[in-house]
Structure formats: structure tokens, C-alpha cells
Design an enzyme around this catalytic site. Structure first.
Site, mmCIF file in Angstrom:
data_model
loop_
_atom_site.group_PDB
_atom_site.id
_atom_site.type_symbol
_atom_site.label_atom_id
_atom_site.label_comp_id
_atom_site.label_asym_id
_atom_site.label_seq_id
_atom_site.Cartn_x
_atom_site.Cartn_y
_atom_site.Cartn_z
ATOM 1 N N ARG A 28 0.764 -1.177 0.083
ATOM 2 C CA ARG A 28 -0.278 -0.118 -0.047
ATOM 3 C C ARG A 28 0.896 1.173 0.127
ATOM 4 O O ARG A 28 2.164 1.209 0.169
ATOM 5 C CB ARG A 28 -1.009 0.049 1.240
ATOM 6 C CG ARG A 28 -0.324 0.142 2.580
ATOM 7 C CD ARG A 28 -1.238 0.403 3.702
ATOM 8 N NE ARG A 28 -0.859 0.788 4.938
ATOM 9 C CZ ARG A 28 -0.592 0.317 6.024
ATOM 10 N NH1 ARG A 28 -1.053 -1.201 5.825
ATOM 11 N NH2 ARG A 28 0.078 0.591 7.019
ATOM 12 N N ILE A 30 3.116 4.391 -0.508
ATOM 13 C CA ILE A 30 4.237 4.729 -1.240
ATOM 14 C C ILE A 30 4.847 3.381 -1.838
ATOM 15 O O ILE A 30 5.287 3.417 -3.169
ATOM 16 C CB ILE A 30 5.441 5.461 -0.512
ATOM 17 C CG1 ILE A 30 4.683 6.897 -0.061
ATOM 18 C CG2 ILE A 30 6.727 5.725 -1.092
ATOM 19 C CD1 ILE A 30 5.696 7.699 0.677
ATOM 20 N N ASP A 75 8.198 -10.125 7.867
ATOM 21 C CA ASP A 75 8.241 -8.968 8.839
ATOM 22 C C ASP A 75 9.884 -8.689 8.951
ATOM 23 O O ASP A 75 10.535 -9.361 9.338
ATOM 24 C CB ASP A 75 7.973 -9.570 10.145
ATOM 25 C CG ASP A 75 7.778 -8.593 11.410
ATOM 26 O OD1 ASP A 75 8.732 -7.531 11.033
ATOM 27 O OD2 ASP A 75 7.052 -8.564 12.094
ATOM 28 N N VAL A 76 10.009 -7.282 8.399
ATOM 29 C CA VAL A 76 11.235 -6.931 8.353
ATOM 30 C C VAL A 76 12.082 -6.916 9.771
ATOM 31 O O VAL A 76 13.421 -6.537 9.614
ATOM 32 C CB VAL A 76 11.402 -5.351 7.653
ATOM 33 C CG1 VAL A 76 11.071 -5.385 6.286
ATOM 34 C CG2 VAL A 76 10.555 -4.329 8.306
ATOM 35 N N ASN A 99 11.255 0.010 2.010
ATOM 36 C CA ASN A 99 10.400 1.265 2.276
ATOM 37 C C ASN A 99 9.581 0.817 3.510
ATOM 38 O O ASN A 99 8.877 1.854 3.736
ATOM 39 C CB ASN A 99 9.480 1.020 0.793
ATOM 40 C CG ASN A 99 8.251 2.041 1.184
ATOM 41 O OD1 ASN A 99 8.281 3.209 0.878
ATOM 42 N ND2 ASN A 99 7.206 1.178 1.503
ATOM 43 N N TYR A 166 10.915 8.708 15.127
ATOM 44 C CA TYR A 166 10.727 8.398 13.849
ATOM 45 C C TYR A 166 11.769 9.471 13.178
ATOM 46 O O TYR A 166 12.438 8.860 12.366
ATOM 47 C CB TYR A 166 9.255 8.938 13.242
ATOM 48 C CG TYR A 166 9.119 9.227 11.711
ATOM 49 C CD1 TYR A 166 8.656 7.864 11.323
ATOM 50 C CD2 TYR A 166 9.238 10.128 10.993
ATOM 51 C CE1 TYR A 166 8.823 7.673 9.824
ATOM 52 C CE2 TYR A 166 9.256 9.949 9.571
ATOM 53 C CZ TYR A 166 8.626 8.777 9.212
ATOM 54 O OH TYR A 166 8.401 8.793 7.827
ATOM 55 N N LYS A 170 14.960 8.074 10.730
ATOM 56 C CA LYS A 170 14.947 8.447 9.482
ATOM 57 C C LYS A 170 16.351 8.934 9.317
ATOM 58 O O LYS A 170 17.219 8.864 8.154
ATOM 59 C CB LYS A 170 14.142 9.397 8.855
ATOM 60 C CG LYS A 170 12.650 8.549 8.633
ATOM 61 C CD LYS A 170 12.649 7.307 7.808
ATOM 62 C CE LYS A 170 11.503 6.870 7.623
ATOM 63 N NZ LYS A 170 11.382 5.613 6.656
HETATM 64 P P1 NDP Z 1 1.746 3.075 5.042
HETATM 65 O O1 NDP Z 1 1.517 3.065 6.382
HETATM 66 O O2 NDP Z 1 0.942 3.272 4.085
HETATM 67 O O3 NDP Z 1 2.526 1.542 4.511
HETATM 68 C C1 NDP Z 1 3.656 1.140 5.469
HETATM 69 C C2 NDP Z 1 3.982 -0.071 4.544
HETATM 70 O O4 NDP Z 1 4.784 -0.741 5.484
HETATM 71 C C3 NDP Z 1 2.784 -1.410 4.522
HETATM 72 O O5 NDP Z 1 2.993 -1.836 3.240
HETATM 73 C C4 NDP Z 1 3.247 -2.350 5.741
HETATM 74 O O6 NDP Z 1 2.466 -3.636 5.286
HETATM 75 C C5 NDP Z 1 4.641 -2.307 5.780
HETATM 76 N N1 NDP Z 1 5.065 -2.750 7.017
HETATM 77 C C6 NDP Z 1 4.918 -1.943 8.236
HETATM 78 N N2 NDP Z 1 5.583 -2.793 9.422
HETATM 79 C C7 NDP Z 1 6.186 -3.744 8.592
HETATM 80 C C8 NDP Z 1 6.958 -4.806 9.128
HETATM 81 N N3 NDP Z 1 7.097 -4.949 10.400
HETATM 82 N N4 NDP Z 1 7.326 -5.636 8.200
HETATM 83 C C9 NDP Z 1 7.181 -5.613 6.540
HETATM 84 N N5 NDP Z 1 6.508 -4.607 6.300
HETATM 85 C C10 NDP Z 1 5.818 -3.879 7.146
HETATM 86 O O7 NDP Z 1 3.142 4.029 4.891
HETATM 87 P P2 NDP Z 1 3.784 5.088 3.865
HETATM 88 O O8 NDP Z 1 3.280 4.335 2.364
HETATM 89 O O9 NDP Z 1 3.101 6.301 4.087
HETATM 90 O O10 NDP Z 1 5.123 4.931 4.308
HETATM 91 C C11 NDP Z 1 6.266 4.213 3.244
HETATM 92 C C12 NDP Z 1 7.461 4.605 3.826
HETATM 93 O O11 NDP Z 1 7.434 5.971 3.327
HETATM 94 C C13 NDP Z 1 7.685 4.593 5.256
HETATM 95 O O12 NDP Z 1 9.159 4.110 5.408
HETATM 96 C C14 NDP Z 1 7.622 6.155 5.700
HETATM 97 O O13 NDP Z 1 8.347 6.386 6.933
HETATM 98 C C15 NDP Z 1 7.950 6.745 4.415
HETATM 99 N N6 NDP Z 1 7.574 8.048 4.363
HETATM 100 C C16 NDP Z 1 6.241 8.554 4.434
HETATM 101 C C17 NDP Z 1 5.621 9.730 4.136
HETATM 102 C C18 NDP Z 1 4.349 10.084 4.102
HETATM 103 O O14 NDP Z 1 3.943 11.205 4.311
HETATM 104 N N7 NDP Z 1 3.572 9.156 3.957
HETATM 105 C C19 NDP Z 1 6.711 11.018 3.978
HETATM 106 C C20 NDP Z 1 8.159 10.564 4.388
HETATM 107 C C21 NDP Z 1 8.552 9.173 4.196
HETATM 108 P P3 NDP Z 1 2.065 -4.913 6.150
HETATM 109 O O15 NDP Z 1 1.434 -4.012 7.275
HETATM 110 O O16 NDP Z 1 1.384 -5.645 5.368
HETATM 111 O O17 NDP Z 1 3.448 -5.365 6.746
#
Ligand code: NDP
Length: 259
Positions: A28, A30, A75-76, A99, A166, A170
Site C-alpha cells: 500500500r 508509497i 516481517d522486516v 520502504n 521517527y 530516518k
Molecule cells: P503506510 O503506512 O501506508 O504503509 C506502510 C507499509 O509498510 C505497509 O505496506 C506495511 O505492510 C509495511 N510494514 C509495516 N511494518 C512492517 C514490517 N514490520 N514488516 C514488513 N512490512 C511492514 O506508509 P507509507 O506508504 O506512507 O510509508 C512508506 C515509507 O515512506 C515509510 O518508510 C515512511 O516512513 C516513508 N515516508 C512516508 C511519508 C508520508 O508522508 N506518508 C513521508 C516520508 C517518508 P504490512 O502492514 O502488511 O506489513
């Protein structure tokens, strides 16, 4: 055409045909947008996140448009989970997009030890485990491109919400990017990061009035990014288009950090 007629056309340098890209957090937000961009540039993408059904939904959508895609559940924060997911992929891994990430808004005084560790675990340790495990394979094959999703929060302190864990995580991602880039350049492995500003995803409650004033109205472009706007940079960093670039943190923030 310049004298050197063997020079490849510039657009060929962006072509990812035949390459495999693993995208953590690709189900989902980014990550999903980056996966689509890489697939549209020709890569076979592997959606890697915890929720198998959400991973498969993205894979199905990509395949429905004629792209090559598959999924692994991982799970990362768990190196064994990352190791077995990566081992299940037989093809060379040419591109890794680290990501997956999480964020909590909490003043420093209220952040519990568990919460701080949770954020560091996903955002920093997760990047580390995936980079090390996939990096081994990239070094053995003699090439690879790793793209980390950092954040402008690794450079500035956001407001009005406080998110100290956070922000620190980063900043660590940015410097881990530079460290791995320097160490792995002789092995043909490049490591770069994108540092987005506010992006319209589940992570960013953009419409809340107390945030809008600072996040949107104060910013030069006065809007957030749509996730799709980050895709072309992922293609650039993944491909031969950026063949002489490593250790860079590319800020994509609509000018937010200018003020
Ligand atoms: P979302 O919350 O929409 O998506 C997060 C994603 O990370 C999901 O696909 C989730 O999938 C996955 N995830 C979370 N925890 C784990 C885990 N332990 N293991 C594997 N996968 C994991 O976030 P965004 O798309 O907004 O963010 C994506 C990246 O961009 C992040 O690193 C965020 O910090 C960064 N970012 C976002 C900004 C924003 O404004 N949105 C701005 C700047 C950076 P699942 O739950 O299925 O594991």
C-alpha cells in the site's frame, strides 16, 4: 547523434526489463506506487510485507495490467523471516526497495521504551536486515541497486506533531545509506535513498485541520505529494540512468525543507 554511435539512447538507461525488484511495504501507500513504477519500467516486482492478502491484491492488480509480480510475506523486524523470504526467490535480486516504515506522533516525554524500540526496529533494523541479507546476494552477483525510503524528517523536525523516534530513525536510514554505499561500491552495489515530504497515504492524516496549517499551507507548493509522484525517482535510482550515483539522499518534498 554525437560521434559515438554506440551510445545507448537515454531512455534505454531507464529500462528495467529482465530485472527483479523486491519492495518492502509494497502492499500500500508509497511502496505500492514504487512497485508499480518499477513494474511499468519492465521489472518483475516482489511485494514484501506482513499481510499476505494485501500483498496478493497488489500482485493481482499488477498482473491484470500485464506486469510480472509475485509476493512474499515477511516481517522486516525478524531477520529469520527476511532470510527465508529472500531464500525463496531463485532469480537474482537486482533491486531492493527498503520502504516499510511506521510513525507515531508522541511528545518525547511520553514515548515508552517499547515504542521507541518498535519504531527503530521497523525503520532502522528492518532496513539493516534486508540490506545485509539481499546485499550478500548482490555482492555475490556483482551488481545491485538498493533504494531506501528515508524522509525529510531525517533532516528537519516536523511540526506541530512531535515524532522524535521517527525523526531519529530516518536520520539513521540516511547515514546507513551512505555507509553501505561507500562499502559496497567496489562490489557494483549502489545504495541511495529518497527523502519524501508529506505524501498522501494512510501514514499522513493530511486533512486534519491542526496539521493542514503547518504541513500544507506553510509549504511552497501548498500540497502533499501523491504516491505516484515518487515512482519516477525509484526508476531512476534503480536503473542504469543513475549508474554513477551512490550514497545520495534525494529530497522530494515540494520545497518543504526550503523554509
Ligand atoms: P503506510 O503506512 O501506508 O504503509 C506502510 C507499509 O509498510 C505497509 O505496506 C506495511 O505492510 C509495511 N510494514 C509495516 N511494518 C512492517 C514490517 N514490520 N514488516 C514488513 N512490512 C511492514 O506508509 P507509507 O506508504 O506512507 O510509508 C512508506 C515509507 O515512506 C515509510 O518508510 C515512511 O516512513 C516513508 N515516508 C512516508 C511519508 C508520508 O508522508 N506518508 C513521508 C516520508 C517518508 P504490512 O502492514 O502488511 O506489513
Amino acid at each position: 547523434m554525437p560521434a559515438n554511435s554506440h551510445r545507448p539512447h537515454v531512455m534505454q538507461r531507464f529500462d528495467l526489463t529482465g530485472q527483479t525488484a523486491v519492495v518492502t511495504g509494497g502492499n500500500r501507500g508509497i511502496g505500492e506506487a514504487l512497485a508499480w513504477a518499477l513494474a511499468e519500467a519492465g521489472a518483475s516486482v516482489v511485494i514484501a510485507a506482513r499481510h499476505a492478502e494485501r500483498n496478493l491484491a497488489v500482485v493481482d492488480a499488477l498482473k491484470a495490467e500485464g506486469h510480472q509480480a509475485s509476493a512474499v510475506s515477511l516481517d522486516v523486524t525478524d531477520p529469520d523471516s527476511v532470510e527465508s523470504a529472500i531464500e525463496s526467490l531463485s532469480a537474482p535480486i537486482d533491486i531492493l526497495v527498503n520502504n516499510a516504515g511506521i510513525c507515531y506522533h508522541e511528545p518525547a516525554i511520553e514515548v515508552t521504551p517499547q515504542r521507541f524500540l518498535e519504531v527503530m526496529n521497523v525503520n532502522v533494523n528492518g532496513v539493516w536486515y534486508c540490506s545485509q541479507i539481499v546485499g550478500r546476494r548482490m555482492i555475490a552477483q556483482g551488481h545491485g541497486s538498493i533504494i531506501n525510503t528515508g524522509s525529510m524528517s531525517g533532516m528537519i523536525v516536523n511540526r506541530p506533531q512531535m515524532q522524535p523516534a521517527y525523526n531519529a530513525s530516518k536520520a539513521a536510514v540516511h547515514h546507513l545509506t551512505r555507509s553501505l554505499a561507500a562499502e559496497w561500491a567496489p562490489h557494483g552495489v549502489r545504495v541511495n535513498a529518497i527523502a519524501p515530504g508529506y505524501v498522501r497515504t494512510e501514514m499522513s492524516p493530511l486533512e486534519r485541520p491542526e496539521f493542514r496549517r503547518y504541513w500544507i499551507e506553510d509549504a511552497p507548493m501548498q500540497r502533499p505529494a501523491e504516491p505516484e509522484e515518487l515512482g519516477p525517482m525509484a526508476v531512476y535510482l534503480a536503473s542504469a540512468a543513475s549508474s554513477f550515483m551512490t550514497g545520495e539522499i534525494v529530497v522530494l518534498d515540494g520545497g518543504y525543507t526550503l523554509f
